[in-house]
Design a protein around this motif. Structure first.
Motif, PDB file in Angstrom:
ATOM      1  N   ALA A 162       1.035  -1.084  -0.266  1.00 17.56           N
ATOM      2  CA  ALA A 162       0.270   0.137   0.228  1.00 17.56           C
ATOM      3  C   ALA A 162       0.850   1.530  -0.402  1.00 17.56           C
ATOM      4  N   CYS A 163       2.389   1.105   1.088  1.00 17.08           N
ATOM      5  CA  CYS A 163       2.514   3.109   0.960  1.00 17.08           C
ATOM      6  C   CYS A 163       3.428   3.238  -0.718  1.00 17.08           C
ATOM      7  N   LYS A 164       4.018   1.516  -1.412  1.00 17.60           N
ATOM      8  CA  LYS A 164       4.521   1.559  -2.743  1.00 17.60           C
ATOM      9  C   LYS A 164       3.344   2.646  -3.069  1.00 17.60           C
ATOM     10  N   GLU A 165       2.436   1.904  -3.019  1.00 19.19           N
ATOM     11  CA  GLU A 165       1.117   2.538  -4.276  1.00 19.19           C
ATOM     12  C   GLU A 165       1.198   4.204  -4.000  1.00 19.19           C
ATOM     13  N   ILE A 166       1.056   4.536  -2.701  1.00 20.09           N
ATOM     14  CA  ILE A 166       0.915   5.767  -2.609  1.00 20.09           C
ATOM     15  C   ILE A 166       2.182   6.580  -2.769  1.00 20.09           C
ATOM     16  N   ILE A 167       3.420   5.874  -2.328  1.00 20.71           N
ATOM     17  CA  ILE A 167       4.543   6.494  -3.603  1.00 20.71           C
ATOM     18  C   ILE A 167       5.043   6.760  -4.701  1.00 20.71           C
ATOM     19  N   ASN A 168       4.152   5.863  -5.503  1.00 21.46           N
ATOM     20  CA  ASN A 168       4.171   5.954  -6.425  1.00 21.46           C
ATOM     21  C   ASN A 168       3.051   7.257  -6.973  1.00 21.46           C
ATOM     22  N   LYS A 169       2.760   7.617  -6.222  1.00 19.92           N
ATOM     23  CA  LYS A 169       1.132   8.935  -6.918  1.00 19.92           C
ATOM     24  C   LYS A 169       2.153   9.893  -6.424  1.00 19.92           C
ATOM     25  N   ILE A 170       3.077   9.966  -4.879  1.00 22.59           N
ATOM     26  CA  ILE A 170       3.166  11.294  -4.259  1.00 22.59           C
ATOM     27  C   ILE A 170       3.456  12.421  -5.294  1.00 22.59           C
ATOM     28  N   ASN A 171       3.300  13.044  -6.019  1.00 21.68           N
ATOM     29  CA  ASN A 171       3.164  13.799  -6.869  1.00 21.68           C
ATOM     30  C   ASN A 171       1.586  13.980  -7.131  1.00 21.68           C
ATOM     31  N   GLU A 172       0.626  13.522  -6.705  1.00 19.04           N
ATOM     32  CA  GLU A 172      -0.356  13.958  -6.533  1.00 19.04           C
ATOM     33  C   GLU A 172      -0.587  14.089  -5.402  1.00 19.04           C
ATOM     34  N   ILE A 173      -0.165  14.527  -3.726  1.00 19.00           N
ATOM     35  CA  ILE A 173      -0.268  14.391  -2.958  1.00 19.00           C
ATOM     36  C   ILE A 173       0.176  15.705  -2.402  1.00 19.00           C
ATOM     37  N   VAL A 174      -0.920  16.284  -1.238  1.00 17.31           N
ATOM     38  CA  VAL A 174      -0.426  17.565  -0.620  1.00 17.31           C
ATOM     39  C   VAL A 174       0.373  17.102   0.136  1.00 17.31           C
ATOM     40  N   LEU A 175       1.533  16.953   0.581  1.00 19.08           N
ATOM     41  CA  LEU A 175       3.176  16.894   1.491  1.00 19.08           C
ATOM     42  C   LEU A 175       3.590  18.118   2.188  1.00 19.08           C
ATOM     43  N   LEU A 176       3.166  18.162   3.355  1.00 19.17           N
ATOM     44  CA  LEU A 176       3.246  19.891   4.193  1.00 19.17           C
ATOM     45  C   LEU A 176       4.447  19.445   5.233  1.00 19.17           C
ATOM     46  N   LYS A 177       5.480  20.705   5.043  1.00 22.62           N
ATOM     47  CA  LYS A 177       6.844  19.930   6.205  1.00 22.62           C
ATOM     48  C   LYS A 177       6.233  21.017   7.863  1.00 22.62           C
ATOM     49  N   HIS A 178       6.568  19.861   8.428  1.00 22.39           N
ATOM     50  CA  HIS A 178       6.964  19.367   9.767  1.00 22.39           C
ATOM     51  C   HIS A 178       7.658  20.785  10.818  1.00 22.39           C
ATOM     52  N   LEU A 217       4.497   4.795   7.083  1.00 21.70           N
ATOM     53  CA  LEU A 217       2.921   4.595   7.061  1.00 21.70           C
ATOM     54  C   LEU A 217       2.477   4.764   8.437  1.00 21.70           C
ATOM     55  N   ILE A 218       1.647   5.402   8.815  1.00 22.37           N
ATOM     56  CA  ILE A 218       1.479   5.673  10.040  1.00 22.37           C
ATOM     57  C   ILE A 218      -0.505   5.611  10.400  1.00 22.37           C
ATOM     58  N   PHE A 219      -0.961   4.434  11.444  1.00 23.28           N
ATOM     59  CA  PHE A 219      -2.492   4.335  11.510  1.00 23.28           C
ATOM     60  C   PHE A 219      -2.316   5.297  13.184  1.00 23.28           C
ATOM     61  N   THR A 220      -3.100   6.066  13.152  1.00 24.93           N
ATOM     62  CA  THR A 220      -3.690   7.167  13.879  1.00 24.93           C
ATOM     63  C   THR A 220      -5.215   6.480  14.212  1.00 24.93           C
ATOM     64  N   GLU A 221      -4.703   5.975  16.068  1.00 25.86           N
ATOM     65  CA  GLU A 221      -6.647   5.688  16.305  1.00 25.86           C
ATOM     66  C   GLU A 221      -6.856   6.300  17.953  1.00 25.86           C
ATOM     67  N   ASN A 222      -8.194   6.485  18.227  1.00 25.87           N
ATOM     68  CA  ASN A 222      -8.530   6.396  19.425  1.00 25.87           C
ATOM     69  C   ASN A 222      -8.070   7.456  20.332  1.00 25.87           C
ATOM     70  N   PRO A 223      -8.623   9.082  19.129  1.00 27.24           N
ATOM     71  CA  PRO A 223      -7.961  10.343  19.872  1.00 27.24           C
ATOM     72  C   PRO A 223      -8.561  11.091  21.175  1.00 27.24           C
ATOM     73  N   ASN A 224      -8.403  11.432  22.417  1.00 20.59           N
ATOM     74  CA  ASN A 224      -9.254  11.753  23.044  1.00 20.59           C
ATOM     75  C   ASN A 224      -8.892  13.608  22.581  1.00 20.59           C
ATOM     76  N   ASN A 225      -9.370  14.184  23.754  1.00 17.17           N
ATOM     77  CA  ASN A 225      -9.343  15.604  23.591  1.00 17.17           C
ATOM     78  C   ASN A 225      -7.919  16.896  24.294  1.00 17.17           C
ATOM     79  N   SER A 226      -7.415  16.679  24.395  1.00 12.56           N
ATOM     80  CA  SER A 226      -6.406  16.772  25.101  1.00 12.56           C
ATOM     81  C   SER A 226      -5.074  16.998  24.073  1.00 12.56           C
ATOM     82  N   ASN A 227      -4.222  18.705  23.772  1.00 14.00           N
ATOM     83  CA  ASN A 227      -3.639  19.253  23.350  1.00 14.00           C
ATOM     84  C   ASN A 227      -2.384  18.184  23.561  1.00 14.00           C
TER      85      ASN A 227
END
Length: 214
Positions: free
Chosen positions: A29-45, A171-181
């Motif tokens: 899945a990550c390989k497929e995403i990387i192959n379309k990286i030019n179609e993804i909006v990437l931001l700088k952290h 490639l990251i999966f995030t889950e169970n967010p809470n309301n804290s900063n």
């Protein structure tokens, strides 16, 4: 990512792959995403990597991609100790990453000041230094190599460290967010407030990614 680039079913199946720790399916899945990286909006952290939120599920779980090019610059390297408001399962597609865990004590000798991260303005990252000070100590270090999964619980204080000469993608999966900063730990005498406005990754930077990992 552009709308409908990948289907809802695609990300539903990807979530199942994370639940099953199926590294082969996550890798593909990550390989497929990387192959379309030019179609993804990437931001700088602020910590120097590129990122994009690829999909958000109905329960606020998310799929994200993080990219550390080997020619990157870290913008706020002294504010890299932090926690998250969600649980993380991360797959290392390329390169490696060192995950360093800390414990914290509200006692002298203080080593760090606590910053609180917010998004007070649209898409603008705000870090405010609080009056709270802590003594942080490393409790474990683990290098996660390409092809492996690691997890970070939202209660854990950590650094994800990538050496500058190493080109790394997760490639990251995030889950169970809470309301804290999220909490960020920085220099005791650091600035009261730090603002970081998002910057898009340039076409030349996208091209560099394509040349080095597709």
């Amino acid at each position: 990512m552009k709308k409908n680039q990948f289907s809802e079913l695609y990300f539903t199946q990807l979530r199942e792959s994370y639940a099953n720790k199926d590294t082969n399916k996550i890798h593909n899945a990550c390989k497929e995403i990387i192959n379309k990286i030019n179609e993804i909006v990437l931001l700088k952290h602020p910590l120097g990597f590129y990122y994009s939120e690829l999909y958000k599920y109905s329960d606020d779980a998310k799929i994200r991609i993080h990219i550390w090019p080997d020619n990157r610059e870290s913008i706020q390297d002294k504010l890299n100790i932090h926690n998250h408001y969600y649980n993380i399962t991360s797959y290392v597609y390329m390169g490696n990453i060192k995950n360093i865990l800390f414990n914290s004590f509200n006692e002298e000798p203080y080593t760090h000041a606590l910053y609180e991260g917010t998004y007070e303005e649209k898409n603008t990252r705000i870090l405010n230094r609080t009056d709270s000070k802590f003594n942080l100590n490393i409790i474990s270090e683990e290098v996660i190599e390409q092809g492996n999964i690691y997890e970070i619980k939202k209660s854990e204080i950590h650094i994800g460290k990538v050496e500058k000469q190493t080109f790394t993608i997760t490639l990251i999966f995030t889950e169970n967010p809470n309301n804290s900063n999220p909490k960020i730990y920085g220099c005791i005498d650091g600035p009261d407030k730090i603002t970081f406005k998002p910057q898009k990754v340039t076409e030349d930077e996208i091209k560099y990614i394509q040349e080095n990992c597709t």
